[in-house]
Design an enzyme around this catalytic site. Structure first.
Site, PDB file in Angstrom:
ATOM      1  N   ASP A  33       0.863  -1.186   0.000  1.00 30.60           N
ATOM      2  CA  ASP A  33       0.000   0.000   0.000  1.00 30.60           C
ATOM      3  C   ASP A  33       0.898   1.235   0.000  1.00 30.60           C
ATOM      4  O   ASP A  33       1.961   1.222   0.599  1.00 30.60           O
ATOM      5  CB  ASP A  33      -0.871  -0.021   1.282  1.00 30.60           C
ATOM      6  CG  ASP A  33      -2.134   0.804   1.145  1.00 30.60           C
ATOM      7  OD1 ASP A  33      -2.008   2.018   0.960  1.00 30.60           O
ATOM      8  OD2 ASP A  33      -3.237   0.237   1.233  1.00 30.60           O
ATOM      9  N   GLY A  38      -5.259   4.859   2.779  1.00 30.18           N
ATOM     10  CA  GLY A  38      -5.255   3.833   3.834  1.00 30.18           C
ATOM     11  C   GLY A  38      -4.417   4.288   5.016  1.00 30.18           C
ATOM     12  O   GLY A  38      -3.848   5.380   5.004  1.00 30.18           O
ATOM     13  N   TYR A 147     -12.903   7.284 -12.072  1.00 34.92           N
ATOM     14  CA  TYR A 147     -12.991   6.037 -11.301  1.00 34.92           C
ATOM     15  C   TYR A 147     -13.674   4.950 -12.141  1.00 34.92           C
ATOM     16  O   TYR A 147     -13.143   3.852 -12.305  1.00 34.92           O
ATOM     17  CB  TYR A 147     -13.785   6.310 -10.026  1.00 34.92           C
ATOM     18  CG  TYR A 147     -13.966   5.131  -9.097  1.00 34.92           C
ATOM     19  CD1 TYR A 147     -12.882   4.574  -8.427  1.00 34.92           C
ATOM     20  CD2 TYR A 147     -15.240   4.609  -8.848  1.00 34.92           C
ATOM     21  CE1 TYR A 147     -13.074   3.511  -7.531  1.00 34.92           C
ATOM     22  CE2 TYR A 147     -15.426   3.553  -7.960  1.00 34.92           C
ATOM     23  CZ  TYR A 147     -14.338   3.006  -7.306  1.00 34.92           C
ATOM     24  OH  TYR A 147     -14.522   1.962  -6.434  1.00 34.92           O
ATOM     25  N   ARG A 188     -18.141   9.448   2.052  1.00 38.78           N
ATOM     26  CA  ARG A 188     -19.231   8.565   1.635  1.00 38.78           C
ATOM     27  C   ARG A 188     -20.436   8.804   2.548  1.00 38.78           C
ATOM     28  O   ARG A 188     -20.303   9.248   3.691  1.00 38.78           O
ATOM     29  CB  ARG A 188     -18.788   7.106   1.705  1.00 38.78           C
ATOM     30  CG  ARG A 188     -17.774   6.783   0.610  1.00 38.78           C
ATOM     31  CD  ARG A 188     -17.432   5.305   0.553  1.00 38.78           C
ATOM     32  NE  ARG A 188     -16.116   5.043   1.088  1.00 38.78           N
ATOM     33  CZ  ARG A 188     -15.354   3.993   0.773  1.00 38.78           C
ATOM     34  NH1 ARG A 188     -15.792   3.099  -0.091  1.00 38.78           N
ATOM     35  NH2 ARG A 188     -14.184   3.817   1.310  1.00 38.78           N
TER      36      ARG A 188
END
Ligand code: NAD
Ligand code: UDP
Length: 315
Positions: A33, A38, A147, A188
């Site tokens: 990552d 993250g 995306y 979100r």
């Protein structure tokens, strides 16, 4: 010898749950990552332990992994609209170049490969609910196109490696999933509504809130992914909970569950926001014998303590 899996995006929300699952199944887990969305805290409990390693690396660049690999789970990509609108080029690059690099690695290691795709490949769908056979309605040059098109390219690339190079690939089309380790401020709807409800701030519903989504609890998704890897299905498979709800009703549900005093504040609807979304999961049911076990209310209650804790720490 233990089986070895490389999980890209392994320090993110879904990736870290996959690290846990494969680790608990006795696999050697390599988490890769670059930490753009993250956090190491998601995998802190695994770091330093047996059978787990973390490599900080951007998968759009050449990937070097020592030793054998049995499986690659390619989850690296910004995933919330705010993240990919802020990082449009990185999003396009990780879906295209990152998928190419990870498929190349799968070929070099003769490893199985799973692509984390998305219900966004269906765009603002003209077919409802969405079956895997539906080709979608995506605006390639719209803001969300970075995306959606990256994931559509990633699917095409995955199928090309399967057909041309004979790589054993899987494509999972993931519908809106929630659970612990989501970032409180990733933008979100679900974390935003929890944060607003738990602090008694107005809940920001975009548009008139008539658009629908179908929310899946993370443990159900991880089980589906595990089964898909074990299957021999190379075509895309939807994984999601078909329980559909309008965003306005969802805001009201979160207010009720949290016992909040929040009002609802209607804000402008973002461009190209899909009007409806609901998975048809007949393929997952027949091929994987999978269906979600956790209904939305149970899942939200299970997740609420996590968000309470996050609000106390970062609210
Ligand atoms: P997330 O942002 O929590 O995780 C993504 C991870 O990828 C992060 O840890 C980030 O640092 C890492 N990353 C991004 N670009 C990278 C790069 N170039 N190199 C290495 N690492 C990189 O998001 P998430 O919700 O866990 O999503 C994970 C995957 O699942 C994504 O591919 C996403 O498109 C897909 N997905 C998620 C959902 C959902 O509801 N959560 C729905 C559909 C698809
Ligand atoms: N949404 C909202 N308020 C917010 C964030 C999102 O009303 O503060 C809406 C958004 O416009 C979309 C739905 O909630 O219709 C789900 O948005 P999310 O970003 O969670 O996921 P996606 O649009 O990718 O499904």
């Amino acid at each position: 010898m233990n089986k070895r899996v490389l999980i890209t995006g392994g320090a993110g929300f879904l990736g870290s749950h996959l690290c846990d699952r494969y680790h608990s199944e006795g696999w050697d887990v390599i988490c890769m990552d670059n930490l753009i969305t993250g956090a190491k805290s998601n995998i802190a409990h695994l770091i330093g332990g047996e059978r787990f390693s973390f490599i900080k690396h951007d998968v759009t660049n050449y990937i070097d992994v020592d030793g054998s690999l049995d499986l690659i789970l390619h989850f690296a990509s910004p995933a919330s609209p705010i993240d990919y609108l802020e990082m449009p080029i990185q999003t396009l690059k990780v879906g295209s170049l990152g998928t190419h690099k990870t498929l190349g690695l799968a070929r070099a290691k003769n490893a199985k490969f799973l692509l984390a795709s998305t219900s966004e490949v269906y765009g603002d769908p003209m077919e409802h609910p969405q079956k895997e056979s539906y080709w979608g309605n995506v605006n390639p040059t719209g803001l969300r196109g970075v995306y959606d098109e990256a994931k559509r390219f990633a699917e095409a690339m995955t199928m090309a490696y399967h057909r041309y190079h004979g790589i054993d690939t899987r494509i999972v089309r993931i519908f809106n999933t929630y659970g612990t380790r989501m970032r409180l401020k990733d933008g979100r709807a679900l974390p935003t509504f929890f944060r607003q409800a738990l602090t008694n701030e107005p809940i920001t519903v975009f548009g008139d809130g008539s658009q629908t989504r179908s929310f899946t609890y993370v443990d159900d998704l991880i089980e589906g992914i595990f089964r898909l890897v074990e299957s021999d299905e190379n075509e895309p498979v939807n994984l999601g909970n078909p329980e559909e709800i309008s965003i306005l009703e969802f805001a009201q549900e979160i207010i009720k569950i949290t016992g909040s005093k929040s009002d609802i504040s209607f804000e402008e609807l973002p461009a190209d926001d899909p009007q409806v979304r609901q998975p048809d999961i007949s393929r997952a049911k027949s091929i994987l014998n999978w269906e979600p076990r956790t209904n939305r209310k149970e899942g939200l209650i299970k997740t609420m303590d996590y968000f309470k804790d996050q609000v106390l720490k970062n609210g």
